[in-house]
Write an enzyme that holds these catalytic residues in place. Structure first.
Site, PDB file in Angstrom:
ATOM      1  N   ASN A 126       0.992  -1.103  -0.065  1.00 17.67           N
ATOM      2  CA  ASN A 126      -0.024   0.025  -0.087  1.00 17.67           C
ATOM      3  C   ASN A 126       0.727   1.287  -0.017  1.00 17.67           C
ATOM      4  O   ASN A 126       0.621   2.114  -0.947  1.00 17.67           O
ATOM      5  CB  ASN A 126      -0.898  -0.245   1.369  1.00 17.67           C
ATOM      6  CG  ASN A 126      -1.905  -1.165   1.154  1.00 17.67           C
ATOM      7  OD1 ASN A 126      -1.470  -2.264   1.505  1.00 17.67           O
ATOM      8  ND2 ASN A 126      -2.974  -0.641   0.638  1.00 17.67           N
ATOM      9  N   HIS A 183     -36.115 -12.012 -48.751  1.00 19.90           N
ATOM     10  CA  HIS A 183     -37.124 -12.824 -48.072  1.00 19.90           C
ATOM     11  C   HIS A 183     -36.403 -14.268 -48.271  1.00 19.90           C
ATOM     12  O   HIS A 183     -37.452 -15.203 -48.172  1.00 19.90           O
ATOM     13  CB  HIS A 183     -38.403 -12.550 -48.516  1.00 19.90           C
ATOM     14  CG  HIS A 183     -38.931 -11.140 -48.337  1.00 19.90           C
ATOM     15  ND1 HIS A 183     -39.522 -10.643 -47.268  1.00 19.90           N
ATOM     16  CD2 HIS A 183     -38.918 -10.173 -49.173  1.00 19.90           C
ATOM     17  CE1 HIS A 183     -39.665  -9.584 -47.120  1.00 19.90           C
ATOM     18  NE2 HIS A 183     -39.299  -9.134 -48.659  1.00 19.90           N
ATOM     19  N   SER A 313     -19.786 -35.371 -39.572  1.00 21.17           N
ATOM     20  CA  SER A 313     -20.675 -36.273 -38.821  1.00 21.17           C
ATOM     21  C   SER A 313     -19.812 -37.470 -38.232  1.00 21.17           C
ATOM     22  O   SER A 313     -19.114 -37.863 -38.754  1.00 21.17           O
ATOM     23  CB  SER A 313     -21.559 -36.706 -39.831  1.00 21.17           C
ATOM     24  OG  SER A 313     -22.581 -37.580 -39.075  1.00 21.17           O
TER      25      SER A 313
END
Length: 463
Positions: A126, A183, A313
């Site tokens: 400190n 879209h 996989s």
């Protein structure tokens, strides 16, 4: 007392500490008090904390507040900490006291012990290492230093690399024509270069927004000490610190104009995090475009083939998945979640101190690091090696009924819709159907329905 421990004392009493540990009693109490996550403060934060402790020691020496011997050894220990030599000595959990006092004291104790071992003089965590400082101004300053360094050294170069990689791919394959989609449905054609140019622009804009927001990170709270008044710090202490930091980092840190704001709020971190979130949104868009374009190879769009990085996989032989874009979208989700945490934490500035500083630091620095790493990998392991399937692009485009849009000004919307429906139902090129259902000359139709012409707004306006 065990032979493997030593006894030290702080203001609360005696503490048993591992014999070979550089840290002291306050760190040990924090280890015992906060066994919460196992997450510790990021390397870049510890680096910034070491650099700040170095700069503070330089300022204290310059002002004659530290003798040269103690100052030099503190500076050396702080720079070693910044370099990562003692990273194992910083075990305090992220979820600790909201001011980050435990991490600040961890640094003070490690630096004090290293300095004391070197100079042979008493060095107090400190009174010497933390002289003129408080956790309340040190930790906010370190958040800024660490984040700005990571942005300039990691994230901005990574974004430049990604945009360059996209632009290189656009130059290589940009002449190819493809069906546009709105879209997720067939729309007017565009070039590969136009599509990739949109991606590159997203990254350029994200980089600029991040760089702009990060400018506020140059402002440091150091000098405010406990509440912003600078109590217990020499009046000239703080103004010396930025120069020492800038010499070490090459950046342009300076003292915050208002230290009360710098201690009590984390608005700069919240703002930067918001721009990181925006980048995450952009990267998620680009990554999902890649996943859609790569889908197939038979039942999907099949417009591109991404590099085969690993088997896809554990049960389906030969399957290869778009693993890199998938990893990037997970990073983006994490960054968006981090931003939510930072926003909540940013609201926790009560009076003169924000009390969620460690979690802000952790999440902000993690977001920067994740985005920098993911961005480079997306560039190198996905975009740089992706291959456009020209045959597939041409096949889809030749049967795109939306090409009839080019005839709107000549035959009207309703007639165009009739032709488009017929072409789709009959699975025939729009040119052949339009030639049968209008009185227009086929050569004129060929010119008007040429997909390459349709990618130019000037041609459409002329038509």
């Amino acid at each position: 007392m065990s032979k493997s421990t030593r006894t030290e004392t702080d203001s609360l009493g005696k503490v048993q500490i591992p014999l070979d540990a550089l840290y002291g009693p306050q760190t040990k109490r924090a280890i015992d008090n906060f066994p919460i996550s196992g997450l510790t403060m990021p390397r870049s934060f510890i680096r910034a904390l070491g650099l700040l402790k170095y700069a503070c020691a330089c300022a204290n020496q310059n002002l004659g507040l530290l003798d040269d011997e103690r100052a030099h050894t503190i500076q050396l220990a702080a720079l070693q900490m910044a370099e990562g030599i003692h990273d194992g000595e910083f075990p305090v959990d992220v979820f600790q006291t909201g001011s980050g006092t435990s991490t600040n004291m961890n640094a003070n104790e490690v630096i004090a012990r290293l300095a004391q071992l070197q100079c042979g003089l008493p060095v107090h965590p400190n009174d010497h290492v933390n002289k003129g400082q408080s956790s309340n101004d040190v930790i906010p300053s370190c958040i800024h230093v660490a984040a700005l360094l990571d942005i300039h050294e990691q994230l901005l170069p990574a974004l430049q690399h990604l945009s360059t990689t996209i632009e290189d791919k656009a130059r290589e394959s940009g002449h190819l024509l493809k069906t546009g989609r709105t879209h997720l449905m067939d729309a007017m054609p565009l070039t590969v270069g136009q599509e990739l140019g949109g991606w590159a622009a997203q990254i350029h804009h994200a980089s600029g927004r991040i760089a702009f927001a990060a400018r506020v990170l140059c402002e440091l709270a150091i000098g405010g000490t406990a509440v912003g008044t600078g109590v217990n710090a020499h009046p000239e202490f703080a103004r010396h610190i930025p120069a020492y930091l800038n010499n070490q980092t090459g950046l342009n840190f300076h003292l915050a104009a208002n230290l009360f704001e710098a201690l009590s709020s984390q608005d700069a971190a919240v703002a930067v995090s918001g721009q990181l979130r925006t980048l995450a949104v952009s990267l998620m868009k680009i990554s999902n475009d890649l996943r859609w374009m790569n889908s197939g190879p038979l039942a999907g769009l099949g417009e591109i083939q991404l590099p085969a990085l690993q088997p896809g996989s554990s049960i389906m032989p030969g399957k290869v998945n778009p693993v890199m874009p998938e990893a990037v979208v997970m990073v983006c989700a994490q960054v968006i979640g981090n931003d939510a945490t930072i926003a909540i934490a940013g609201q926790s500035g009560n009076f003169q101190l924000n009390v969620m500083l460690p979690v802000i630091a952790y999440n902000l620095l993690q977001s920067i690091n994740l985005l920098a790493n993911a961005t480079r990998l997306l560039a190198d392991k996905a975009i740089a090696g992706m291959h456009f399937n020209q045959t597939r692009l041409e096949e889809i485009l030749s049967r795109n009924p939306m090409l009839v849009t080019a005839l709107n000004n000549l035959i009207g919307y309703e007639k165009g819709a009739e032709i488009a429906k017929a072409a789709y139902q009959q699975q025939r090129p729009i040119l052949d159907v339009a030639a049968e259902m209008t009185s227009m000359d086929r050569s004129e139709l060929e010119n008007l329905l040429d997909p390459r012409h349709l990618t130019s707004n000037a041609f459409l306006q002329k038509g």
